[in-house]
Write a protein that holds these residues in place. Sequence first.
Motif, PDB file in Angstrom:
ATOM      1  N   GLN A 201      -9.667   5.799  -5.965  1.00 42.39           N
ATOM      2  CA  GLN A 201     -10.120   6.026  -4.587  1.00 42.39           C
ATOM      3  C   GLN A 201     -11.318   5.159  -4.238  1.00 42.39           C
ATOM      4  O   GLN A 201     -11.432   4.664  -3.115  1.00 42.39           O
ATOM      5  CB  GLN A 201     -10.428   7.511  -4.355  1.00 42.39           C
ATOM      6  CG  GLN A 201      -9.195   8.365  -4.124  1.00 42.39           C
ATOM      7  CD  GLN A 201      -8.233   7.777  -3.116  1.00 42.39           C
ATOM      8  OE1 GLN A 201      -7.103   7.462  -3.433  1.00 42.39           O
ATOM      9  NE2 GLN A 201      -8.680   7.596  -1.871  1.00 42.39           N
TER      10      GLN A 201
ATOM     11  N   GLN B 207       0.835  -1.202   0.000  1.00 38.91           N
ATOM     12  CA  GLN B 207       0.000   0.000   0.000  1.00 38.91           C
ATOM     13  C   GLN B 207       0.874   1.259   0.000  1.00 38.91           C
ATOM     14  O   GLN B 207       0.585   2.229  -0.698  1.00 38.91           O
ATOM     15  CB  GLN B 207      -0.893  -0.049   1.255  1.00 38.91           C
ATOM     16  CG  GLN B 207      -2.070   0.884   1.213  1.00 38.91           C
ATOM     17  CD  GLN B 207      -3.037   0.602   0.081  1.00 38.91           C
ATOM     18  OE1 GLN B 207      -3.289  -0.545  -0.251  1.00 38.91           O
ATOM     19  NE2 GLN B 207      -3.542   1.644  -0.537  1.00 38.91           N
TER      20      GLN B 207
ATOM     21  N   GLU C  34       0.957   4.211  -2.863  1.00 44.39           N
ATOM     22  CA  GLU C  34       0.769   5.647  -2.619  1.00 44.39           C
ATOM     23  C   GLU C  34       1.936   6.451  -3.203  1.00 44.39           C
ATOM     24  O   GLU C  34       1.744   7.532  -3.724  1.00 44.39           O
ATOM     25  CB  GLU C  34       0.628   5.942  -1.121  1.00 44.39           C
ATOM     26  CG  GLU C  34      -0.530   5.248  -0.440  1.00 44.39           C
ATOM     27  CD  GLU C  34      -1.907   5.596  -1.021  1.00 44.39           C
ATOM     28  OE1 GLU C  34      -2.021   6.514  -1.848  1.00 44.39           O
ATOM     29  OE2 GLU C  34      -2.872   4.906  -0.636  1.00 44.39           O
TER      30      GLU C  34
ATOM     31  N   HIS D 110       1.228   6.857  -6.736  1.00 43.72           N
ATOM     32  CA  HIS D 110       0.221   7.912  -6.953  1.00 43.72           C
ATOM     33  C   HIS D 110       0.890   9.286  -6.894  1.00 43.72           C
ATOM     34  O   HIS D 110       0.610  10.171  -7.697  1.00 43.72           O
ATOM     35  CB  HIS D 110      -0.876   7.858  -5.886  1.00 43.72           C
ATOM     36  CG  HIS D 110      -1.673   6.590  -5.899  1.00 43.72           C
ATOM     37  ND1 HIS D 110      -2.498   6.226  -4.881  1.00 43.72           N
ATOM     38  CD2 HIS D 110      -1.767   5.602  -6.835  1.00 43.72           C
ATOM     39  CE1 HIS D 110      -3.068   5.061  -5.164  1.00 43.72           C
ATOM     40  NE2 HIS D 110      -2.628   4.664  -6.345  1.00 43.72           N
TER      41      HIS D 110
ATOM     42  N   GLU E 282      -8.069   7.266   3.623  1.00 43.11           N
ATOM     43  CA  GLU E 282      -8.496   7.141   2.217  1.00 43.11           C
ATOM     44  C   GLU E 282      -9.691   8.051   1.927  1.00 43.11           C
ATOM     45  O   GLU E 282      -9.781   8.651   0.856  1.00 43.11           O
ATOM     46  CB  GLU E 282      -8.849   5.694   1.876  1.00 43.11           C
ATOM     47  CG  GLU E 282      -7.670   4.735   1.832  1.00 43.11           C
ATOM     48  CD  GLU E 282      -6.614   5.102   0.795  1.00 43.11           C
ATOM     49  OE1 GLU E 282      -6.940   5.767  -0.205  1.00 43.11           O
ATOM     50  OE2 GLU E 282      -5.450   4.763   1.006  1.00 43.11           O
TER      51      GLU E 282
ATOM     52  N   GLU F   5      -9.853   1.847  -3.452  1.00 45.12           N
ATOM     53  CA  GLU F   5      -9.115   1.863  -2.182  1.00 45.12           C
ATOM     54  C   GLU F   5     -10.070   1.793  -0.989  1.00 45.12           C
ATOM     55  O   GLU F   5      -9.847   1.018  -0.059  1.00 45.12           O
ATOM     56  CB  GLU F   5      -8.273   3.133  -2.084  1.00 45.12           C
ATOM     57  CG  GLU F   5      -7.159   3.222  -3.110  1.00 45.12           C
ATOM     58  CD  GLU F   5      -5.846   2.694  -2.600  1.00 45.12           C
ATOM     59  OE1 GLU F   5      -5.669   1.462  -2.661  1.00 45.12           O
ATOM     60  OE2 GLU F   5      -5.020   3.497  -2.149  1.00 45.12           O
TER      61      GLU F   5
HETATM   62 FE   LIG Z   1      -4.814   5.208  -1.170  1.00 50.40          FE
END
Ligand SMILES: [Fe+2]
Length: 165
Positions: A127, A46, A50, A53, A94, A130
């Motif tokens: 999103q 995770q 991120e 991202h 999130e 997530e």
């Molecule tokens: Fe996220």
Amino acid sequence: MASKKLISKLNDQIGLEQAASQVYLGMAIWCEGKSLGGAAAFFYAQSDEERSHMMKVLKYVNGSGGTAAVGSSDAPSVKFASLKAAVKSGLESEKKVTASVQRITTLALAEKDYESFNFLQWFVDEQAEEEQKFQSILDKFELLGEGGRALYSIDKLMGRMAAEE
Ligand SMILES: [Fe+2]
Ligand SMILES: [Fe+2]
């Protein structure tokens, strides 16, 4: 070319993704210390996600006439009350990121910046995924409780989720 205002919001988003990456790293460290190997793998993955991202927004800002701003990141917490508490705080974080993505998407549309609007669609979808992912783990806690057996199987589940990413 994106507007100065939009670039500034995207730069804030870079900071949010960077912070999320750090927070998940802290969760992974805590899990590893508790011999929750599956959950640790989940949070390490995770954290990497991120960061990817963050890089995605960073590249977009640089390619849209702006200069990406990378913030300084605080040391993450490495103490959690329980795995359920960590997952719950992940879901809350999130939700904050989702709200931010929605605000920027609304701004892009208001500015008739369709290129940025299009770019942001990916994050809107991401999103939703997530939140669903974290919610599905919390649902398991609701179903199974937090006892030893529940923890064992949820840890395994999170390990499988990490492997499937
Ligand atoms: Fe996220
Ligand atoms: Fe993200």
